[in-house]
Design an enzyme around this catalytic site. Structure first.
Site, PDB file in Angstrom:
ATOM      1  N   ASP A 140      -8.763 -10.694 -17.191  1.00 43.06           N
ATOM      2  CA  ASP A 140      -8.850 -11.671 -17.967  1.00 43.06           C
ATOM      3  C   ASP A 140      -7.375 -11.929 -18.171  1.00 43.06           C
ATOM      4  O   ASP A 140      -6.631 -11.427 -18.924  1.00 43.06           O
ATOM      5  CB  ASP A 140      -9.570 -11.608 -19.158  1.00 43.06           C
ATOM      6  CG  ASP A 140      -9.590 -13.050 -20.016  1.00 43.06           C
ATOM      7  OD1 ASP A 140      -9.067 -13.898 -19.655  1.00 43.06           O
ATOM      8  OD2 ASP A 140     -10.163 -12.882 -21.012  1.00 43.06           O
TER       9      ASP A 140
ATOM     10  N   HIS B  36       0.657  -1.152  -0.042  1.00 42.89           N
ATOM     11  CA  HIS B  36      -0.061   0.092   0.052  1.00 42.89           C
ATOM     12  C   HIS B  36       0.890   1.337  -0.074  1.00 42.89           C
ATOM     13  O   HIS B  36       0.408   2.150  -0.496  1.00 42.89           O
ATOM     14  CB  HIS B  36      -0.911  -0.113   1.206  1.00 42.89           C
ATOM     15  CG  HIS B  36      -2.089   0.784   1.057  1.00 42.89           C
ATOM     16  ND1 HIS B  36      -2.178   2.043   0.087  1.00 42.89           N
ATOM     17  CD2 HIS B  36      -3.403   0.462   1.400  1.00 42.89           C
ATOM     18  CE1 HIS B  36      -3.466   2.265   0.282  1.00 42.89           C
ATOM     19  NE2 HIS B  36      -4.333   1.551   1.059  1.00 42.89           N
TER      20      HIS B  36
END
Length: 440
Positions: free
Chosen positions: A384, A169
């Site tokens: 994908d 992060h």
């Protein structure tokens, strides 16, 4: 069934662990990546995402070496992707600098000895889905010198696979994490891809030059004594509630996120106040992606914690009625669009004030502080890798109590909410009749 086996060490077997370096060296001119003031504020906790892909019929029948073939494909594309995302292949030098030394990312190949449906259909989804992450890693506060990116491919008995990733992060926010995953998936299913263009801004937007340095991070992950639940808000009932709130509040076309977050805030306050004679004063902090709000607009491909926040408060019973809450949230958003998020960044101002007073951020007169991160409209279900769209996108438990994640439900315009609360409050929260009526 895996329901009774989630805690069993025999359910997961690590087949391989390796380190993936960028396929070409990072230039010396990019060796040190300076972290912004907001980057420094965050601990080096990981942002975790997991994508579940069922077995597709076109794929060859499951074989013993299929996992190694899939892992090799992902490792090769990850190596290429890290050339553009080079800070994630480095190590933390100090709280303000990444040493982009091409140390690499950790990559694990894992077998899970049950079917994917046993995990996805588990009554405690948040706990079950965490099985596809390296043990104890999601949202953990990473140590100095540790890997800033850890990826894992998990293969189920049914032939389905899950791809999970944990990104520091400190380098970037949720938008940054999604940018990385999209580019990695694109590089996997289209190996000839050559145009990855993430824009690392470092400390050029939220500079630390005018402030005292943050020697150690302030926003630490803590999931002790907490429990997370997955709550699905179906489209039909959500649309009816939005129409009702619009009529009663005067807010034009309230968004799914406004209505759902307001309801979660209300129910959480009621749960926390259930053992007292009066409502606990509470603050509600919404995180904002401000890339498009800055005077010099930044593209969504910008990597960093390009964030601010706005907050609303509730001190009396009238404040937590849904129409009033939604009005407050809409007002907060409208005011946020008018601000200069470099000079008037609420998150930075809160960090500066907390550092000056020696207190935790948002630790003020309010007994409970709740936070919400809205990922609705993020194209998570379009990621994908070459095996179609994911069956589910998962966020595991974390990062700390009183936190709400909102994202699109796969079907229709519903909302998939992940709610993290103190254990003693969650049981009361789950029994709230207004909440149950909307999700049943």
């Amino acid at each position: 069934m895996a329901f009774a086996l989630l805690s069993s060490p025999s359910l997961v077997s690590v087949c391989d662990k390796t380190f993936i370096k960028p396929s070409s060296l990072t230039p010396p001119t990019l060796r040190y990546h300076k972290l912004s003031y907001i980057d420094q504020f965050y601990s080096n906790m990981y942002i975790p995402l997991a994508f579940f892909y069922p077995k597709v019929q076109q794929r060859e029948e499951s074989t013993d070496n299929e996992l190694s073939q899939i892992a090799h494909l992902l490792q090769t594309s990850l190596s290429k992707t890290l050339v553009s995302y080079y800070p994630y292949a480095g190590k933390l030098r100090d709280n303000a600098t990444i040493d982009c030394n091409d140390m690499g990312a950790e990559f694990l190949s894992v077998r899970i000895n049950c079917t994917m449906s046993e995990i996805l259909d588990h009554p405690d989804a948040s706990q079950a889905e965490s099985i596809v992450f390296p043990k104890d890693l999601p949202w953990a506060n990473n140590y100095e010198g540790g890997n800033l990116l850890v990826a894992q491919v998990s293969k189920f008995d049914c032939g389905g696979i899950a791809i999970s990733v944990c990104l520091a992060h400190k380098i970037g926010d949720g938008t940054s994490a999604l940018n990385f995953v999209n580019d990695w998936s694109r590089m996997t299913h289209s190996p000839t891809t050559t145009t990855l263009s993430p824009k690392f801004v470092g400390d050029s937007v939220f500079s630390s030059n005018n402030y005292s340095p943050i020697i150690t991070p302030q926003m630490l992950s803590d999931v002790s004594e907490c429990v997370q639940k997955r709550i699905i808000f179906p489209t039909t009932k959500l649309d009816a509630l939005r129409a009702k709130v619009a009529a009663e509040s005067g807010v034009e076309n309230p968004t799914r996120a406004e209505v759902v977050s307001a309801l979660l805030f209300k129910c959480a306050i009621k749960a926390a106040s259930s053992t007292t004679t009066s409502m606990r004063p509470s603050k509600f902090v919404h995180l904002l992606n401000v890339r498009s709000m800055l005077k010099s607009r930044l593209p969504q491909s910008t990597i960093g914690n390009i964030l601010s926040s706005f907050s609303t408060t509730a001190t009396k019973e009238e404040d937590i009625e849904l129409p009033e809450l939604v009005r407050s949230l809409r007002k907060g958003v409208e005011e946020a669009y008018k601000k200069d998020h470099v000079e008037q960044n609420e998150m930075m101002l809160e960090v500066v004030e907390s550092m000056r007073k020696g207190k935790k951020p948002y630790d003020d007169e309010y007994e409970n502080v709740y936070s919400c991160s809205n990922l609705c409209k993020f194209p998570l279900y379009k990621v994908d890798f070459g095996w179609g769209k994911p069956e589910r996108v998962s966020l595991p438990n974390g990062p700390f109590k009183n936190f709400f994640f909102l994202k699109d439900y796969k079907i229709g315009e519903g909302v998939d909410a992940r709610v993290m609360l103190d254990k003693q409050h969650m049981s009361e929260f789950e029994r709230d009749e207004e909440l149950l009526d909307l999700i049943s």
